[in-house]
Design an enzyme around this catalytic site. Structure first.
Site, mmCIF file in Angstrom:
data_model
loop_
_atom_site.group_PDB
_atom_site.id
_atom_site.type_symbol
_atom_site.label_atom_id
_atom_site.label_comp_id
_atom_site.label_asym_id
_atom_site.label_seq_id
_atom_site.Cartn_x
_atom_site.Cartn_y
_atom_site.Cartn_z
ATOM 1 N N GLU A 179 -4.472 -12.764 9.420
ATOM 2 C CA GLU A 179 -3.511 -11.967 8.558
ATOM 3 C C GLU A 179 -2.352 -13.045 8.337
ATOM 4 O OE1 GLU A 179 -3.236 -9.492 7.347
ATOM 5 O OE2 GLU A 179 -5.316 -8.627 8.171
ATOM 6 N N TYR A 200 4.061 -5.177 7.544
ATOM 7 C CA TYR A 200 2.649 -4.971 7.235
ATOM 8 C C TYR A 200 1.727 -5.711 8.147
ATOM 9 C CZ TYR A 200 -1.706 -6.962 5.481
ATOM 10 O OH TYR A 200 -2.954 -7.080 5.373
ATOM 11 N N ASP A 205 0.583 -3.408 1.586
ATOM 12 C CA ASP A 205 0.773 -4.608 1.135
ATOM 13 C C ASP A 205 0.596 -4.377 -0.235
ATOM 14 O OD1 ASP A 205 -1.871 -3.940 0.579
ATOM 15 O OD2 ASP A 205 -2.625 -6.132 1.202
#
Ligand code: SF4
Length: 350
Positions: free
Chosen positions: A34, A117, A135
């Site tokens: 991520e 997020y 996102d």
């Protein structure tokens, strides 16, 4: 809309890409992917993810790594604060959480470099907690399907999209739902010219029905871009070269470049050589200018850098006139140092 999640998940199961971080429940590897994928395309991020997972298979390996090694592996990916935060957070997890990734959304959110997020992504992908990810892909999908015209970069808009995303989430399969909506945004409901004719949600899509696909989502502010002019001084003497580790609060912290004269507008070569900064840097040392490169343009999110590299051969040791924060190294060893992409491009052309 009824069955939103089911439709998105069905589409996902038929169309998803096989990506390595999707085949694991290891929160450390999910977090790693991520952070790498923030502001990075999947194709570019993949090689970095594989490299990091190989060098640092666990949070302990990353926590105990040398920072220069982390920065070197990150080289070329940009947004270097991500690499610094990654390293800091690995140390936090290793020392404070005894190497075990925290599993609550609130704790994950306290980690450095982890925003709303990323915390929702880790909590749902690794621990199946019902937190919706929001996102760029999710903003686009929701604004188009539900016809939301509130700007996505306003605080009202953020709240509105966040609330809707959390209402839509499948609480039995939050991880799968989140993966599905993001992949749907990335592959089907693309920013430009999505193929709406094959979209399984086209009968429920406001933007498609009203022919406003290209107008959504709406953004309020345009990012201001600042121009900066970098004159890199590439000093050489008898196989040595001068480099500089950037430590100031600015772009590229902990990366290396060359001694720099920065100006707010473009100077001619003559203006540069006559400038007080040039005189201050070179003092009374004897030198000859070997070459001056053409301008390299490098675009960052809020800045445009115009750089040129001025190669200067010095008659005397570089230590005699350059300040102490400048490193004098063997030129043959420059590849060992982490440098910004701009400098890497210059070095590749030597
Ligand atoms: S119909 Fe087009 S705009 Fe609407 S969700 Fe599908 S791809 Fe996106």
């Amino acid at each position: 809309m009824k069955h939103f999640s089911t439709k998105i998940i069905t589409w996902y199961n038929q169309n998803k890409r096989d990506l390595p971080w999707r085949n694991t429940k290891d929160a450390y590897l999910i977090w790693l992917s991520e952070i790498i994928l923030q502001q990075t395309r999947v194709e570019q991020g993949m090689a970095y993810y594989l490299k990091f997972a190989e060098h640092f298979p666990t949070v302990k390996h990353l926590a105990q790594a040398d920072n220069d090694k982390v920065m070197k592996l990150w080289q070329g990916l940009g947004y270097y604060s991500r690499a610094r935060n990654l390293h800091t957070t690995a140390k936090t997890i290793y020392t404070i959480y005894k190497g075990k990734f925290p599993d609550s959304h609130e704790e994950i959110l306290t980690l450095k470099g982890v925003g709303d997020y990323t915390a929702a992504a880790i909590a749902s992908f690794a621990f199946n907690k019902p937190h919706a990810v929001v996102d760029g892909n999710v903003y686009r999908v929701l604004s188009r399907i539900f016809g939301i015209e509130t700007p996505i970069d306003s605080s009202v808009g953020k709240k509105e999209f966040y609330k809707l995303a959390n209402e839509l989430i499948d609480i039995k399969n939050p991880g799968l739902h989140n993966q599905a909506i993001m992949e749907f945004g990335s592959m089907q409901c693309k920013p430009v010219n999505p193929d709406c004719s094959v979209c399984p949600l086209n009968t429920n899509c406001y933007a498609f029905a009203k022919k406003v696909v290209a107008d959504l989502p709406i953004k309020e502010k345009k990012t201001k871009v600042r121009n900066r002019y970098f004159n890199y001084m590439v000093f050489r003497n008898k196989g040595t070269i001068a480099i500089h580790k950037r430590t100031a609060k600015d772009i590229w912290i902990n990366l290396h470049d060359f001694p720099l004269i920065e100006t707010t507008n473009e100077l001619s070569e003559e203006q540069l050589i006559k400038s007080p900064e040039w005189k201050k840097m070179l003092g009374k040392t004897k030198y000859s200018i070997k070459s001056i490169s053409t301008s390299y343009k490098h675009i960052l999110s809020h800045q445009k850098i115009f750089a040129r590299f001025i190669e200067i051969d010095c008659k005397e040791s570089l230590k005699t006139f350059l300040p102490n924060d400048i490193l004098i190294i063997k030129e043959s060893e420059i590849q060992k140092y982490a440098v910004p992409r701009l400098v890497e491009l210059y070095l590749e052309r030597l």
